[in-house]
Design a protein around this motif. Structure first.
Motif, mmCIF file in Angstrom:
data_model
loop_
_atom_site.group_PDB
_atom_site.id
_atom_site.type_symbol
_atom_site.label_atom_id
_atom_site.label_comp_id
_atom_site.label_asym_id
_atom_site.label_seq_id
_atom_site.Cartn_x
_atom_site.Cartn_y
_atom_site.Cartn_z
ATOM 1 N N SER A 12 -0.655 -1.744 9.437
ATOM 2 C CA SER A 12 -0.379 -2.579 8.323
ATOM 3 C C SER A 12 -1.081 -3.926 8.059
ATOM 4 N N LEU A 13 -1.639 -4.441 7.431
ATOM 5 C CA LEU A 13 -2.349 -5.716 6.693
ATOM 6 C C LEU A 13 -2.300 -5.246 5.341
ATOM 7 N N PHE A 14 -1.065 -5.302 4.835
ATOM 8 C CA PHE A 14 -1.315 -4.919 3.296
ATOM 9 C C PHE A 14 -0.403 -5.976 2.476
ATOM 10 N N TYR A 15 -1.425 -6.168 1.376
ATOM 11 C CA TYR A 15 -0.859 -7.208 0.269
ATOM 12 C C TYR A 15 0.073 -6.225 -0.303
ATOM 13 N N GLY A 16 1.238 -6.669 -0.582
ATOM 14 C CA GLY A 16 2.260 -5.790 -1.019
ATOM 15 C C GLY A 16 3.027 -6.442 -2.338
ATOM 16 N N CYS A 17 3.337 -5.984 -3.172
ATOM 17 C CA CYS A 17 4.422 -6.054 -4.163
ATOM 18 C C CYS A 17 4.800 -4.892 -5.017
ATOM 19 N N GLU A 18 5.451 -4.908 -5.952
ATOM 20 C CA GLU A 18 5.832 -3.780 -6.591
ATOM 21 C C GLU A 18 4.522 -2.730 -6.676
ATOM 22 N N ASN A 19 4.957 -1.714 -6.184
ATOM 23 C CA ASN A 19 3.829 -0.439 -6.165
ATOM 24 C C ASN A 19 4.298 0.903 -6.348
ATOM 25 N N MET A 20 3.836 1.635 -7.096
ATOM 26 C CA MET A 20 4.476 2.880 -7.752
ATOM 27 C C MET A 20 3.772 3.865 -7.062
ATOM 28 N N PRO A 21 3.990 4.459 -5.945
ATOM 29 C CA PRO A 21 3.105 5.617 -5.637
ATOM 30 C C PRO A 21 3.354 6.914 -6.169
ATOM 31 N N THR A 22 2.639 8.034 -6.174
ATOM 32 C CA THR A 22 2.881 9.270 -6.971
ATOM 33 C C THR A 22 4.042 9.884 -6.346
ATOM 34 N N ALA A 23 4.374 9.836 -5.229
ATOM 35 C CA ALA A 23 5.231 10.707 -4.431
ATOM 36 C C ALA A 23 5.697 9.910 -3.189
ATOM 37 N N ASN A 24 6.901 10.311 -2.806
ATOM 38 C CA ASN A 24 7.343 9.840 -1.299
ATOM 39 C C ASN A 24 7.921 10.803 -0.599
ATOM 40 N N LYS A 25 7.149 11.754 -0.137
ATOM 41 C CA LYS A 25 7.864 12.915 0.575
ATOM 42 C C LYS A 25 7.975 12.857 1.739
ATOM 43 N N GLY A 26 8.958 12.836 2.347
ATOM 44 C CA GLY A 26 9.116 12.677 3.986
ATOM 45 C C GLY A 26 10.620 13.274 4.272
ATOM 46 N N SER A 399 -3.855 11.270 9.104
ATOM 47 C CA SER A 399 -2.604 10.787 9.525
ATOM 48 C C SER A 399 -1.585 12.076 9.145
ATOM 49 N N GLY A 400 -2.115 13.370 8.980
ATOM 50 C CA GLY A 400 -1.506 14.577 8.872
ATOM 51 C C GLY A 400 -0.776 14.833 7.341
ATOM 52 N N ASN A 401 -1.085 13.999 6.526
ATOM 53 C CA ASN A 401 -0.534 14.099 5.159
ATOM 54 C C ASN A 401 -1.521 14.555 4.114
ATOM 55 N N TYR A 402 -1.719 16.200 4.361
ATOM 56 C CA TYR A 402 -2.698 16.888 3.812
ATOM 57 C C TYR A 402 -2.707 16.945 2.382
ATOM 58 N N GLU A 403 -1.510 17.002 1.694
ATOM 59 C CA GLU A 403 -1.293 17.031 0.110
ATOM 60 C C GLU A 403 -2.025 15.687 -0.561
ATOM 61 N N LYS A 404 -1.753 14.451 0.187
ATOM 62 C CA LYS A 404 -2.013 13.254 -0.401
ATOM 63 C C LYS A 404 -3.659 13.334 -0.120
#
Length: 467
Positions: A12-26, A399-404
């Motif tokens: 992580s070292l991420f600057y974050g705030c409201e973020n709208m990813p396209t999908a959250n599959k898990g 990371s193994g997330n092939y779709e993304k």
């Protein structure tokens, strides 16, 4: 709103705030109606530190989601997503968080999602059409009870043993689990010092950025950080604006910064303006000539000519940063030292982008993803954005997330320098997913369109395996 995350080893070292990813599959963690989670006892040592970081990394990679259906106070484990219904809101606004914090927070399909790697209590107001409604509090906690004193002792032991890998792990965990600790600055400084000795450029970048963004630094602190960067990175860095406040710096620091900028000889616009401030305070022919040469090199003929125009012993007058900054005589006004909103936006973007690439090169793909996603969603048509789909695609692939990974590789422009490599890896992904025909087509196009590249040739070799 300050949003910085720096971990050094895994996620992580991420600057974050409201973020709208396209999908959250898990996968979804079963809901706990009482909305609280237990913490298990844990014996902490170096191997235990690595184990805890692995747990966080796995939560990030798998996009683990913990769902609750009622309440306003929720426990989750660090690295998991919280998911709760919120049909009466469209925007989350942070109102409470740890001192060092970064997070994802967004509303999608009538549910509020939150994720962070930093332990602590986060409180959000949910807003609908500008009206504040419900308040949600998230207790983001470690799955295991960890003693701050024990972990700090491990940090010191790792530093004394000069073991950069174990120190990276222990400092990273310390930042994440105890983000409000006053000892974080010392821990990051120890890691920075050992990284300089070890010649580890990625850690030098990330730890110096962490210190610069989160703590007030004395002139001696700043000179120490500059010296470490200079020793480890050579000329491959720029100074943040924290070093370039001429009026508040000590004379010793101003002189040190000036010499550093001149030595690297590839200054940014803000670094050039700093040199102009030095010249205005103490003009010399040598400095005027240097500033003129650097402005010519940067393509600013007007300023280059002005500072190079020393005749009959008369020095050029200081411009007082009247800021003729472009090649087309753009006059930006008399307010020296003002930073436009656009420049601030680019500065934040570039910081996320560069640190994301640093994590990517270090093999820390989870944190690279978080930072690069932030960079990709930043407002502004920045040139560096063209490379983000490649770095994100490769990070997701590793990371193994092939779709993304496929989604990002397909977004890359065919004029980008990384396009042939991305298409080769896309062909690999198609084949691994059982899409042999698509794999063959992709490899054939890469072979035919980029025959002179390594990736064109590797595509030819891969085709021999498929046909």
């Amino acid at each position: 709103m300050k949003k910085l995350l720096l971990l050094a080893a895994l996620v992580s070292l991420f600057y974050g705030c409201e973020n709208m990813p396209t999908a959250n599959k898990g996968f979804t963690v079963p809901a706990y109606q009482e909305n609280t989670l237990a913490q298990e006892s844990f014996f902490l040592n170096d191997s235990g530190t690595a184990y805890l970081l692995d747990i966080l990394s796995q939560n990030i990679k798998s996009n683990a989601v913990r769902e609750y259906e009622s309440g306003n106070y929720f426990d989750i484990y660090m690295g998991e997503y919280l998911s709760v219904p919120c049909t009466d809101a469209d925007t989350p606004a942070l109102i409470l968080a740890p001192n060092i914090q970064s997070y994802d927070a967004f509303i999608k399909n009538g549910r509020f999602y939150f994720r962070s790697l930093y332990q602590g209590v986060y409180t959000f107001s949910l807003i609908k059409e500008g009206v504040t409604g419900r308040t949600i509090t998230v207790n983001n906690k470690s799955k295991y009870k960890i003693s701050e004193k024990d972990l700090k002792n491990i940090v010191y032991t790792d530093y004394n043993n000069k073991n950069i890998d174990t120190l990276k792990n222990s400092v990273t965990l310390f930042k994440l689990v105890f983000p409000d600790s006053t000892d974080n600055q010392e821990a990051a400084s120890l890691l920075f010092n050992l990284a300089v000795i070890d010649g580890n450029a990625n850690i030098v970048r990330t730890e110096s950025a962490f210190l610069e963004e989160n703590y007030p630094l004395s002139s001696q602190d700043k000179m120490r950080l500059i010296a470490g960067k200079e020793k480890t990175l050579g000329n491959d860095y720029n100074l943040s604006d924290k070093y370039l406040d001429f009026n508040s710096n000590s004379p010793e620091l101003n002189d040190y910064v000036m010499r550093n900028i001149i030595k690297r000889s590839n200054p940014t616009n803000n670094e050039l303006l700093f040199l102009e401030n030095v010249y205005a305070a103490s003009p010399t022919k040598d400095l005027a000539d240097i500033i003129g040469m650097l402005y010519f090199r940067a393509g600013n003929v007007i300023k280059g000519t002005h500072y190079s125009n020393s005749t009959n012993g008369v020095l050029p007058s200081p411009l007082n940063n009247s800021l003729i900054t472009g090649n087309e005589n753009n006059i930006q006004g008399e307010n020296s030292g003002e930073t436009t909103e656009e420049n601030l936006g680019y500065s934040d973007f570039l910081n996320n982008y560069q640190n994301g690439i640093s994590y990517y090169k270090d093999g820390s793909y989870a944190e690279a993803i978080l930072l690069l996603e932030k960079s990709a969603s930043a407002e502004g048509d920045f040139r560096e954005k063209e490379n983000i789909p490649f770095y994100l695609g490769d990070s997701y692939m590793m990371s193994g997330n092939y779709e993304k990974a496929k989604e990002n590789f397909l977004f890359l422009k065919n004029t980008n320098e990384f396009f042939p490599e991305a298409m080769y890896k896309l062909g690999e992904l198609y084949y691994k997913n059982g899409e042999k025909d698509l794999a063959i087509k992709t490899f054939e196009q890469n072979r035919d369109n980029f025959p002179g590249t390594v990736w064109g040739r590797k595509s030819s070799i891969y085709l021999l395996k498929l046909k």
